[in-house]
Write a protein that holds these residues in place. Structure first.
Motif, short mmCIF file in Angstrom:
data_model
loop_
_atom_site.label_atom_id
_atom_site.label_comp_id
_atom_site.label_asym_id
_atom_site.label_seq_id
_atom_site.Cartn_x
_atom_site.Cartn_y
_atom_site.Cartn_z
N LEU A 83 -2.36 3.86 -3.29
CA LEU A 83 -2.22 2.84 -4.32
C LEU A 83 -1.98 1.48 -3.66
N GLU A 84 -2.56 0.48 -4.25
CA GLU A 84 -2.33 -0.86 -3.70
C GLU A 84 -1.89 -1.81 -4.80
N PRO A 102 2.62 16.75 -3.59
CA PRO A 102 3.37 16.07 -4.65
C PRO A 102 2.43 15.40 -5.64
N GLU A 133 0.87 -1.17 0.00
CA GLU A 133 0.00 0.00 0.00
C GLU A 133 0.90 1.21 0.00
N LEU A 134 0.61 2.15 -0.90
CA LEU A 134 1.60 3.16 -1.23
C LEU A 134 0.99 4.55 -1.25
N ARG A 135 1.67 5.48 -0.64
CA ARG A 135 1.26 6.89 -0.60
C ARG A 135 2.45 7.76 -0.92
N ALA A 136 2.23 8.95 -1.42
CA ALA A 136 3.31 9.92 -1.54
C ALA A 136 2.86 11.18 -0.84
N ARG A 137 3.78 11.80 -0.12
CA ARG A 137 3.43 13.02 0.62
C ARG A 137 4.70 13.76 0.98
N MET A 138 4.53 14.95 1.54
CA MET A 138 5.68 15.66 2.04
C MET A 138 6.06 15.09 3.41
N TYR A 187 14.23 7.25 -6.09
CA TYR A 187 13.62 6.00 -6.50
C TYR A 187 12.74 6.08 -7.74
N GLU A 237 4.20 22.24 3.56
CA GLU A 237 4.28 20.88 4.08
C GLU A 237 3.02 20.09 3.75
N TYR A 290 -4.79 9.96 -3.32
CA TYR A 290 -4.67 8.55 -3.65
C TYR A 290 -3.93 7.71 -2.62
N ALA A 325 7.47 9.68 -7.61
CA ALA A 325 6.77 10.77 -6.92
C ALA A 325 7.67 11.98 -6.93
N ALA A 378 -1.18 13.29 -5.49
CA ALA A 378 -0.77 12.32 -4.48
C ALA A 378 -1.66 12.38 -3.24
N ALA A 421 11.74 10.04 -2.24
CA ALA A 421 11.13 9.89 -3.57
C ALA A 421 12.10 10.26 -4.68
N PRO A 443 9.48 15.02 -1.84
CA PRO A 443 8.45 14.20 -1.20
C PRO A 443 9.02 12.86 -0.75
N LEU A 501 6.78 3.93 -11.57
CA LEU A 501 6.17 4.92 -10.70
C LEU A 501 7.21 5.82 -10.04
N LEU A 504 9.92 3.18 -8.94
CA LEU A 504 9.37 1.88 -8.55
C LEU A 504 8.75 1.20 -9.75
N ILE A 558 7.90 8.59 -0.31
CA ILE A 558 6.95 7.54 -0.65
C ILE A 558 6.85 6.62 0.55
N ILE A 617 2.11 11.81 -8.24
CA ILE A 617 2.64 10.49 -8.55
C ILE A 617 2.54 10.31 -10.05
#
Lengths: 244, 244
Positions: free
Chosen positions: B238-239, B208, A187-192, A236, B54, B236, B190, B233, A233, A208, B188, A238, A210, B210
């Motif tokens: 993601l899974e 951010p 389960e994946l999120r991106a954020r600051m 990488y 932030e 969402y 971010a 981002a 982030a 950001p 993928l 992915l 991940i 994705i």
DNA sequence: GAGTGGTCTAGACCACATC
DNA sequence: ATGTGGTCTAGACCACTCG
């Protein structure tokens, strides 16, 4: 003429994107922008801050502001979790980078499972888990932190509860316990990042993170590990392979 | 006492994280911070800007600065690409949100393939492709843009080259052409958005994006579609499900 | 020591939202 | 009409880096 800071930033951005300024190059400094655009120093400062916050530049106080360099690690989820890897005693990282990363700050302890973890592991609330946390450095730069949670009743007296889990890592040990992980959900999120996280990964402003939460299941669908990862982030790319 | 802006931001952040200020609440305004901390207006402004950058707060000029609200969409890569969905005439989106999103700004045209796309589709450089771009709105908010590239020689005279691809979408049409996609690779990243992207997705500063590049393959490993997506981002989770 | 980014002040004007 | 955030100026001091 308002909007000056944005316009200066736009100019510089264009020069970066056109290739006139390449990664590692030094941007014009504040005094030079003050002269060129006839603005106050603080406006020049803010223009540079815009680029930094966009992740396009990095400020080095006392030296200058530089075009940022990227060299992402390719993380192929399917390959790295393939049994053939860890069964052969390799780290799952060997799929990502040629040189094995340095693992630092390894900490292992036992504690009650946090809410969400106990839910994912299908344990009673507050049941004991072994918590393994660590940080990964590639080319001397921290790129990821990870914290794994495993049912304490399953792994308490094994190498998994030790800092060094031995060849093939904890998945090889789980297999020896008859709890071989064969299915995974990420389960994946991106954020600051928070300030704390920015510190831990030594992130530049404007980068950001991940967040990946991976649950590993045995063949009979028993969850045996939850791994909470935090990636820089900018370091990488992915990759996931799927079939319908 | 320097570091004042950061300290004010820290104070406010603590009040958010403690739950004293909840999503949607209005933060203290600049004038009120000026009084409380005895700082210049611009310092108060910068303190609020830190929280915005932030991603914790959203500024609404003329009104105030508010604690940000999140309501992520769950995007399960495996489910959404399952044949059973689109074969039944459903949108692959039905896996993500109960209510079908609004698709807007649909544009279809034919053009030479960009470098990277021709490589992924294993076409000659500059070979013609059909380019489908569109934007998705959920609950009136733009959450994603997508641009698909398909070999023009394969799909030129089909519904795929029309704005409306019909029931089941372009995957159902590809199947009818004997080019059913069965394998997918998603790549993928971010990062922070460009100004253009921030505009298109109506993103708050500090959010951010994705970037997902998905390539679809037929059973005989022929690439038939490249889909370049850009997600908000903050909207969402993601899974991905994997097996070894 | 000269130059750099980081930050602060005290004042100003603007466009906009809300009432 | 009032209050809001957004931005700018002109000056100041600091800690840092680099030659």
């Amino acid at each position: 003429m308002p909007e000056t800071a944005r316009q200066i930033a736009d100019d510089l951005r264009a020069r970066i994107e056109s290739g006139e300024l390449t990664p590692g190059d030094r941007l014009p400094g504040e005094p030079s922008l003050v002269r060129k655009y006839g603005v106050a120093k603080m406006t020049a400062n803010q223009a540079l801050k815009i680029l930094v916050s966009e992740g396009l530049a990095v400020a080095r106080p006392g030296s200058g502001t530089y075009v940022r360099e990227f060299r992402p690690i390719r993380r192929v989820a399917n390959d790295r979790l393939a049994k053939s890897r860890w069964a052969a005693g390799q780290s799952i990282w060997s799929a990502d980078v040629a040189r094995r990363p340095l693992v630092t700050d390894v900490q292992v302890h036992e504690a009650p499972a946090p809410h969400q973890v106990s839910r994912l592991l299908e344990l009673d609330p507050g049941a004991p888990v072994i918590i393994r946390s660590r940080k990964f450095l590639v080319e001397d730069r921290p790129v990821q932190t990870a914290t794994s949670y495993l049912p304490a009743d399953l792994v308490r007296d094994t190498a998994i509860a030790q800092p060094d889990t031995g060849p093939g890592g904890s998945y090889a040990r789980l297999a020896e316990l008859g709890a071989e992980p064969v299915r995974f959900a990420e389960e994946l999120r991106a954020r600051m990042p928070s300030d704390e996280e920015r510190m831990a990964l030594n992130l530049a402003a404007g980068t950001p993170v991940i967040e990946i939460c991976r649950t590993a299941f045995t063949a009979d669908d028993r969850p045996v590990e939850v791994n909470q990862m935090l990636l820089d982030a900018g370091s990488y790319v992915l990759e996931y392979r799927l079939s319908s």
